[in-house]
Design an enzyme around this catalytic site. Sequence first.
Site, PDB file in Angstrom:
ATOM      1  N   ASP A   1       0.861  -1.183   0.000  1.00 28.84           N
ATOM      2  CA  ASP A   1       0.000   0.000   0.000  1.00 28.84           C
ATOM      3  C   ASP A   1       0.905   1.242   0.000  1.00 28.84           C
ATOM      4  OD1 ASP A   1      -1.807  -2.086   0.425  1.00 28.84           O
ATOM      5  OD2 ASP A   1      -3.051  -0.929   1.805  1.00 28.84           O
TER       6      ASP A   1
ATOM      7  N   LYS B   1     -10.329   0.680  -2.128  1.00 30.70           N
ATOM      8  CA  LYS B   1     -10.233   0.272  -0.715  1.00 30.70           C
ATOM      9  C   LYS B   1     -10.587   1.464   0.165  1.00 30.70           C
ATOM     10  CE  LYS B   1      -6.895  -1.092   2.868  1.00 30.70           C
ATOM     11  NZ  LYS B   1      -5.577  -1.719   3.167  1.00 30.70           N
TER      12      LYS B   1
ATOM     13  N   LYS C   1      -6.910   3.645  -2.836  1.00 30.74           N
ATOM     14  CA  LYS C   1      -7.262   3.552  -1.400  1.00 30.74           C
ATOM     15  C   LYS C   1      -7.423   4.958  -0.823  1.00 30.74           C
ATOM     16  CE  LYS C   1      -4.947   2.071   2.905  1.00 30.74           C
ATOM     17  NZ  LYS C   1      -3.884   1.221   3.483  1.00 30.74           N
TER      18      LYS C   1
HETATM   19  O1  LIG Z   1      -5.226   1.682   6.357  1.00 30.82           O
HETATM   20  C1  LIG Z   1      -5.741   1.735   7.388  1.00 30.82           C
HETATM   21  C2  LIG Z   1      -5.901   2.760   8.409  1.00 30.82           C
HETATM   22  O2  LIG Z   1      -4.728   3.110   9.057  1.00 30.82           O
HETATM   23  C3  LIG Z   1      -6.876   2.235   9.395  1.00 30.82           C
HETATM   24  O3  LIG Z   1      -7.390   3.328  10.019  1.00 30.82           O
HETATM   25  P1  LIG Z   1      -8.270   3.191  11.345  1.00 30.82           P
HETATM   26  O4  LIG Z   1      -7.290   2.985  12.459  1.00 30.82           O
HETATM   27  O5  LIG Z   1      -8.962   4.496  11.411  1.00 30.82           O
HETATM   28  O6  LIG Z   1      -9.192   2.027  11.190  1.00 30.82           O
END
Ligand SMILES: O=C[C@H](O)COP(=O)(O)O
Length: 247
Positions: free
Chosen positions: A99, A207, A173
């Site tokens: 990513d 995503k 994403k």
């Molecule tokens: O890619 C993912 C994010 O860092 C997840 O974020 P979150 O902690 O708000 O679920």
Amino acid sequence: MNIRQYLDSTYLKTPSQAGLDENENLQVVKNFIQEAIDEKFKLIMIRPDMVSVAKKMISDANSTVQIGTVIDFPEGNSNVEDKIKEAVQAIKDGADDLDFVCNYEAFKKGDVALVKDEILRCTQIGLDNNKVVKWIIEVAALNDKEITQLSALIKNIVISNFKEADYASVFVKSSTGFYKTANNLPNGATIPAIMMMLENASPLPVKAAGGVRTYEEAVEMIRLGVKRIGTSGAKAIANREDAKLGY
Ligand SMILES: O=C[C@H](O)COP(=O)(O)O
């Protein structure tokens, strides 16, 4: 719906972000990896320096959990050579998904050539190694026009340079989950931003990541059309589905 198939279970905090020392944070990451093995998650997202730890635990457990990691996280403003170096190391360590944080600041400044170059070269490396590539555009840093244009730019680069069979392996994403917004505005996957991404990135998959906490929010994102959800709340979301199904 098997919601586990959509969830990238995510832990990306550094020791200082977690308020822990290195050993304590390593233990948190190990517990997080074990949870994904026990919960039979599709994939975990962790920092690059944790990929080899995860690879060993997952293979010792004969588990099928895949490993995703973040490249040039969270700012995305390193040069392309550094992005490539980090990606190559992550591949060596055993990452399945890469990513990348797009250089969204360069895009906002109008340096489209730089952004095109990094998207093309980094995507090429991922696909050449049969990895899934995701481009984090950091929607909270962009206005609507920029979300539309950057999603379309990624799509056009992929369509013009790679074969159709690869399209499903290159995602757009929404967010790192770490962007600091003014006045505590949402820094992650808002419904309007996701809708703009879906409209302009298609046929590339999208995503949603950042701020997706509940089963209901995850289902809403899937109904809109996202193919993956990155969340630090994967266990709660998956267990809510289990409870609904009576497991
Ligand atoms: O890619 C993912 C994010 O860092 C997840 O974020 P979150 O902690 O708000 O679920």
